[in-house]
Motif scaffolding. Structure first.
Motif, PDB file in Angstrom:
ATOM      1  N   UNK A 142      42.863  34.704  44.570  1.00  0.00           N
ATOM      2  CA  UNK A 142      43.450  35.434  43.654  1.00  0.00           C
ATOM      3  C   UNK A 142      43.485  36.763  43.703  1.00  0.00           C
ATOM      4  N   UNK A 143      42.402  37.563  44.088  1.00  0.00           N
ATOM      5  CA  UNK A 143      42.199  39.065  43.976  1.00  0.00           C
ATOM      6  C   UNK A 143      43.602  39.602  44.828  1.00  0.00           C
ATOM      7  N   UNK A 144      43.608  39.201  46.053  1.00  0.00           N
ATOM      8  CA  UNK A 144      44.544  39.397  46.832  1.00  0.00           C
ATOM      9  C   UNK A 144      46.288  39.231  46.532  1.00  0.00           C
ATOM     10  N   UNK A 145      46.101  37.896  45.897  1.00  0.00           N
ATOM     11  CA  UNK A 145      47.484  37.469  45.427  1.00  0.00           C
ATOM     12  C   UNK A 145      47.923  38.341  44.184  1.00  0.00           C
ATOM     13  N   UNK A 146      47.044  38.897  43.243  1.00  0.00           N
ATOM     14  CA  UNK A 146      47.479  39.865  42.435  1.00  0.00           C
ATOM     15  C   UNK A 146      47.725  41.106  42.800  1.00  0.00           C
ATOM     16  N   UNK A 147      47.061  41.771  43.655  1.00  0.00           N
ATOM     17  CA  UNK A 147      47.094  42.806  44.676  1.00  0.00           C
ATOM     18  C   UNK A 147      48.592  42.942  44.937  1.00  0.00           C
ATOM     19  N   UNK A 148      49.017  41.641  45.921  1.00  0.00           N
ATOM     20  CA  UNK A 148      50.382  41.461  46.409  1.00  0.00           C
ATOM     21  C   UNK A 148      51.277  41.461  45.592  1.00  0.00           C
ATOM     22  N   UNK A 149      51.182  40.795  44.290  1.00  0.00           N
ATOM     23  CA  UNK A 149      52.314  40.987  43.394  1.00  0.00           C
ATOM     24  C   UNK A 149      52.809  39.428  43.359  1.00  0.00           C
ATOM     25  N   UNK A 203      50.625  36.577  41.899  1.00  0.00           N
ATOM     26  CA  UNK A 203      50.132  36.281  40.802  1.00  0.00           C
ATOM     27  C   UNK A 203      49.996  37.408  39.861  1.00  0.00           C
ATOM     28  N   UNK A 204      50.318  37.130  38.400  1.00  0.00           N
ATOM     29  CA  UNK A 204      50.205  37.975  37.354  1.00  0.00           C
ATOM     30  C   UNK A 204      48.771  38.108  36.987  1.00  0.00           C
ATOM     31  N   UNK A 205      48.178  39.327  36.597  1.00  0.00           N
ATOM     32  CA  UNK A 205      46.592  39.328  36.140  1.00  0.00           C
ATOM     33  C   UNK A 205      46.797  38.994  34.887  1.00  0.00           C
ATOM     34  N   UNK A 206      45.588  38.562  34.189  1.00  0.00           N
ATOM     35  CA  UNK A 206      45.556  38.081  32.942  1.00  0.00           C
ATOM     36  C   UNK A 206      45.049  39.254  31.791  1.00  0.00           C
ATOM     37  N   UNK A 207      44.645  40.120  32.600  1.00  0.00           N
ATOM     38  CA  UNK A 207      44.200  41.528  31.929  1.00  0.00           C
ATOM     39  C   UNK A 207      44.088  42.522  33.175  1.00  0.00           C
ATOM     40  N   UNK A 208      44.174  43.679  32.473  1.00  0.00           N
ATOM     41  CA  UNK A 208      43.665  44.865  33.460  1.00  0.00           C
ATOM     42  C   UNK A 208      45.095  45.336  34.192  1.00  0.00           C
ATOM     43  N   UNK A 209      44.839  46.311  35.047  1.00  0.00           N
ATOM     44  CA  UNK A 209      45.660  46.939  35.705  1.00  0.00           C
ATOM     45  C   UNK A 209      45.398  47.221  37.050  1.00  0.00           C
TER      46      UNK A 209
END
Length: 91
Positions: free
Chosen positions: A55-62, A64-70
């Motif tokens: 999930x970390x790598x998928x959010x960084x790649x765009x 998956x959307x993060x639930x909170x944070x930037x």
């Protein structure tokens, strides 16, 4: 004498939270996480199964959307400031 210039941050995560699932099945997969990776550094992501690496790598790649944070790449916020930057435009 002037202080040495700070190395530019290539990747910055602030308060990153990733939750997966829907409704009552929703669970926290990661976070909250703060992380800085300087431009030119290498990062190894390791951990047990289910620790949140993918999930970390998928959010960084765009992907998956993060639930909170930037997430900021090269000083540009690409996730968490309203409309996310698409994967192909993140660089």
């Amino acid at each position: 004498m002037s202080a040495p210039a700070a190395e530019p941050v290539g990747l910055a995560l602030r308060g990153l939270v990733v939750e997966l699932g829907r409704g009552e099945e929703r669970r926290r997969a990661l976070g909250p996480l703060d992380l800085d990776v300087r431009a030119g550094e290498h990062l190894l992501v390791a951990g047990r199964s289910g620790a949140g690496k993918t999930p970390l790598l998928r959010v960084i790649a765009g992907l998956v959307r993060a639930s909170a944070g930037t997430v900021a790449i090269g000083g540009r916020v690409v996730e968490g400031s309203g409309r996310p930057v698409p994967p192909q435009e993140r660089g």
